[in-house]
Design a protein around this motif. Structure first.
Motif, PDB file in Angstrom:
ATOM      1  N   ASP A 218       2.693   0.091  -3.299  1.00 50.42           N
ATOM      2  CA  ASP A 218       2.628  -0.982  -4.292  1.00 50.42           C
ATOM      3  C   ASP A 218       1.258  -0.843  -4.941  1.00 50.42           C
ATOM      4  OD1 ASP A 218       2.789  -3.309  -5.769  1.00 50.42           O
ATOM      5  OD2 ASP A 218       3.569  -4.521  -4.120  1.00 50.42           O
ATOM      6  N   GLY A 219       1.212  -0.126  -6.061  1.00 50.72           N
ATOM      7  CA  GLY A 219      -0.031   0.353  -6.636  1.00 50.72           C
ATOM      8  C   GLY A 219      -0.937  -0.670  -7.276  1.00 50.72           C
ATOM      9  N   PHE A 220      -0.423  -1.763  -7.739  1.00 50.78           N
ATOM     10  CA  PHE A 220      -1.207  -2.867  -8.288  1.00 50.78           C
ATOM     11  C   PHE A 220      -0.621  -4.107  -7.636  1.00 50.78           C
ATOM     12  CE2 PHE A 220      -1.370   0.608 -11.226  1.00 50.78           C
ATOM     13  CZ  PHE A 220      -2.689   0.623 -11.651  1.00 50.78           C
TER      14      PHE A 220
ATOM     15  N   SER B 239       9.907   2.007   5.839  1.00 52.46           N
ATOM     16  CA  SER B 239       9.210   2.014   7.129  1.00 52.46           C
ATOM     17  C   SER B 239       7.845   1.353   7.022  1.00 52.46           C
ATOM     18  CB  SER B 239       9.067   3.440   7.653  1.00 52.46           C
ATOM     19  OG  SER B 239       8.211   4.193   6.816  1.00 52.46           O
ATOM     20  N   HIS B 240       7.134   1.602   5.943  1.00 52.30           N
ATOM     21  CA  HIS B 240       5.858   0.954   5.694  1.00 52.30           C
ATOM     22  C   HIS B 240       5.474   1.116   4.230  1.00 52.30           C
ATOM     23  CE1 HIS B 240       4.866   5.068   6.955  1.00 52.30           C
ATOM     24  NE2 HIS B 240       3.764   4.969   6.248  1.00 52.30           N
ATOM     25  N   CYS B 241       4.441   0.362   3.838  1.00 55.76           N
ATOM     26  CA  CYS B 241       4.043   0.352   2.436  1.00 55.76           C
ATOM     27  C   CYS B 241       2.528   0.280   2.336  1.00 55.76           C
ATOM     28  CB  CYS B 241       4.659  -0.859   1.730  1.00 55.76           C
ATOM     29  SG  CYS B 241       4.306  -0.951  -0.047  1.00 55.76           S
ATOM     30  N   TYR B 242       1.977   1.062   1.416  1.00 59.02           N
ATOM     31  CA  TYR B 242       0.569   0.987   1.056  1.00 59.02           C
ATOM     32  C   TYR B 242       0.438  -0.036  -0.068  1.00 59.02           C
ATOM     33  CZ  TYR B 242      -0.243   5.335   3.598  1.00 59.02           C
ATOM     34  OH  TYR B 242      -0.343   6.294   4.572  1.00 59.02           O
ATOM     35  N   PHE B 243      -0.478  -0.980   0.086  1.00 59.78           N
ATOM     36  CA  PHE B 243      -0.735  -1.995  -0.924  1.00 59.78           C
ATOM     37  C   PHE B 243      -2.137  -1.752  -1.480  1.00 59.78           C
ATOM     38  CE2 PHE B 243       2.352  -3.831   1.937  1.00 59.78           C
ATOM     39  CZ  PHE B 243       3.272  -4.412   1.077  1.00 59.78           C
ATOM     40  N   ILE B 244      -2.224  -1.503  -2.791  1.00 62.92           N
ATOM     41  CA  ILE B 244      -3.510  -1.205  -3.430  1.00 62.92           C
ATOM     42  C   ILE B 244      -3.808  -2.268  -4.477  1.00 62.92           C
ATOM     43  CG2 ILE B 244      -4.805   0.454  -4.828  1.00 62.92           C
ATOM     44  CD1 ILE B 244      -2.896   2.643  -3.745  1.00 62.92           C
ATOM     45  N   ASP B 245      -5.018  -2.818  -4.418  1.00 59.69           N
ATOM     46  CA  ASP B 245      -5.478  -3.725  -5.471  1.00 59.69           C
ATOM     47  C   ASP B 245      -6.993  -3.768  -5.434  1.00 59.69           C
ATOM     48  OD1 ASP B 245      -3.696  -6.021  -7.158  1.00 59.69           O
ATOM     49  OD2 ASP B 245      -5.875  -6.201  -7.205  1.00 59.69           O
TER      50      ASP B 245
ATOM     51  N   GLN C 236       3.468  -3.296   9.085  1.00 59.81           N
ATOM     52  CA  GLN C 236       4.070  -2.287   8.221  1.00 59.81           C
ATOM     53  C   GLN C 236       3.319  -2.117   6.901  1.00 59.81           C
ATOM     54  OE1 GLN C 236       8.132  -4.229   9.032  1.00 59.81           O
ATOM     55  NE2 GLN C 236       8.630  -2.174   8.267  1.00 59.81           N
ATOM     56  N   GLY C 237       2.231  -2.871   6.740  1.00 57.62           N
ATOM     57  CA  GLY C 237       1.458  -2.807   5.514  1.00 57.62           C
ATOM     58  C   GLY C 237       0.098  -2.178   5.734  1.00 57.62           C
ATOM     59  N   ILE C 238      -0.275  -1.272   4.859  1.00 61.73           N
ATOM     60  CA  ILE C 238      -1.589  -0.644   4.871  1.00 61.73           C
ATOM     61  C   ILE C 238      -2.271  -1.104   3.588  1.00 61.73           C
ATOM     62  CG2 ILE C 238      -2.859   1.535   4.858  1.00 61.73           C
ATOM     63  CD1 ILE C 238       0.126   2.506   6.028  1.00 61.73           C
ATOM     64  N   VAL C 239      -3.323  -1.910   3.728  1.00 61.31           N
ATOM     65  CA  VAL C 239      -3.960  -2.535   2.579  1.00 61.31           C
ATOM     66  C   VAL C 239      -5.212  -1.748   2.196  1.00 61.31           C
ATOM     67  CG1 VAL C 239      -4.882  -4.680   1.650  1.00 61.31           C
ATOM     68  CG2 VAL C 239      -3.082  -4.761   3.387  1.00 61.31           C
ATOM     69  N   LEU C 240      -5.266  -1.304   0.944  1.00 57.38           N
ATOM     70  CA  LEU C 240      -6.393  -0.531   0.428  1.00 57.38           C
ATOM     71  C   LEU C 240      -7.004  -1.287  -0.747  1.00 57.38           C
ATOM     72  CD1 LEU C 240      -4.657   2.971   0.370  1.00 57.38           C
ATOM     73  CD2 LEU C 240      -6.173   2.058   2.149  1.00 57.38           C
TER      74      LEU C 240
ATOM     75  N   ILE D  69      -5.683   6.067  -4.199  1.00 55.86           N
ATOM     76  CA  ILE D  69      -4.585   7.019  -4.015  1.00 55.86           C
ATOM     77  C   ILE D  69      -5.064   8.228  -3.206  1.00 55.86           C
ATOM     78  CG2 ILE D  69      -4.938   8.242  -6.181  1.00 55.86           C
ATOM     79  CD1 ILE D  69      -1.948   8.530  -6.467  1.00 55.86           C
ATOM     80  N   LYS D  70      -6.364   8.521  -3.287  1.00 54.20           N
ATOM     81  CA  LYS D  70      -6.937   9.645  -2.545  1.00 54.20           C
ATOM     82  C   LYS D  70      -6.932   9.409  -1.039  1.00 54.20           C
ATOM     83  CE  LYS D  70      -9.896  10.725  -6.435  1.00 54.20           C
ATOM     84  NZ  LYS D  70     -11.243  10.704  -6.966  1.00 54.20           N
ATOM     85  N   LEU D  71      -6.784   8.150  -0.617  1.00 52.28           N
ATOM     86  CA  LEU D  71      -6.804   7.815   0.809  1.00 52.28           C
ATOM     87  C   LEU D  71      -5.421   7.873   1.457  1.00 52.28           C
ATOM     88  CD1 LEU D  71      -9.302   4.817   0.699  1.00 52.28           C
ATOM     89  CD2 LEU D  71      -9.778   7.238   1.165  1.00 52.28           C
ATOM     90  N   ILE D  72      -4.397   8.074   0.662  1.00 53.19           N
ATOM     91  CA  ILE D  72      -3.032   8.141   1.196  1.00 53.19           C
ATOM     92  C   ILE D  72      -2.803   9.542   1.739  1.00 53.19           C
ATOM     93  CG2 ILE D  72      -0.583   7.969   0.642  1.00 53.19           C
ATOM     94  CD1 ILE D  72      -1.369   5.913  -1.522  1.00 53.19           C
TER      95      ILE D  72
END
Length: 150
Positions: free
Chosen positions: A10-12, A28-34, A55-59, A67-70
């Motif tokens: 979830d990019g924004f 299975s899981h989701c990266y949340f970026i804001d 299940q959430g990875i918050v960046l 995106i470089k951390l994924i």
């Protein structure tokens, strides 16, 4: 569609609506970026309130920097940047340079229906849907032979 066991981004993220929807449908899981401090806290609260925080990875940071951390290859990318900011082209270009974006990845982009449609190769638009004042664009990543930066 069927997204069981998919990895999503979830990019924004804002309120995490797109990412939570993906998790509720079996991702299975989701990266949340804001980049917003307020959004960062809201993301953490919403994940905890829904019981999906494991299940959430918050960046926290800009899409381009985070995106470089994924270190995986997500299947599904949600891009819903603020309408008043022109971030879609930049986000898609950042994705073309990322090793996290692999062939056949799907980017779902939300924008104002009055805005110009971004065409960023090697993404191809698979679908274009309008709902009220919103447009959803479904971009499929179909890379050529050009190398990616890591």
């Amino acid at each position: 569609g069927n997204i069981k066991d998919a990895v999503a981004v979830d990019g924004f993220a804002g309120t995490v609506a797109c990412g939570l929807e993906a998790l509720s449908r079996g991702a299975s899981h989701c990266y949340f970026i804001d980049s917003s401090e307020q959004a960062f806290e809201l993301i953490r609260q919403n994940l905890q309130a829904t019981g999906l925080d494991d299940q959430g990875i918050v960046l926290r940071g800009t899409f381009r920097s985070q995106i470089k951390l994924i270190d995986e290859t997500p299947d599904l990318w949600f891009l819903d940047p603020p309408f008043e900011e022109d971030l879609i082209g930049d986000a898609l270009k950042a994705m073309t340079l990322s090793s996290a974006v692999t062939e056949r990845a799907l980017a779902v982009v939300k924008q104002d229906k009055r805005d110009d449609i971004e065409e960023v190769r090697p993404f191809e638009i698979e679908d274009n849907r309008v709902y009220g004042r919103n447009r959803l664009l479904f971009y499929r990543y179909l890379p050529d032979e050009s190398p990616k930066d890591t």
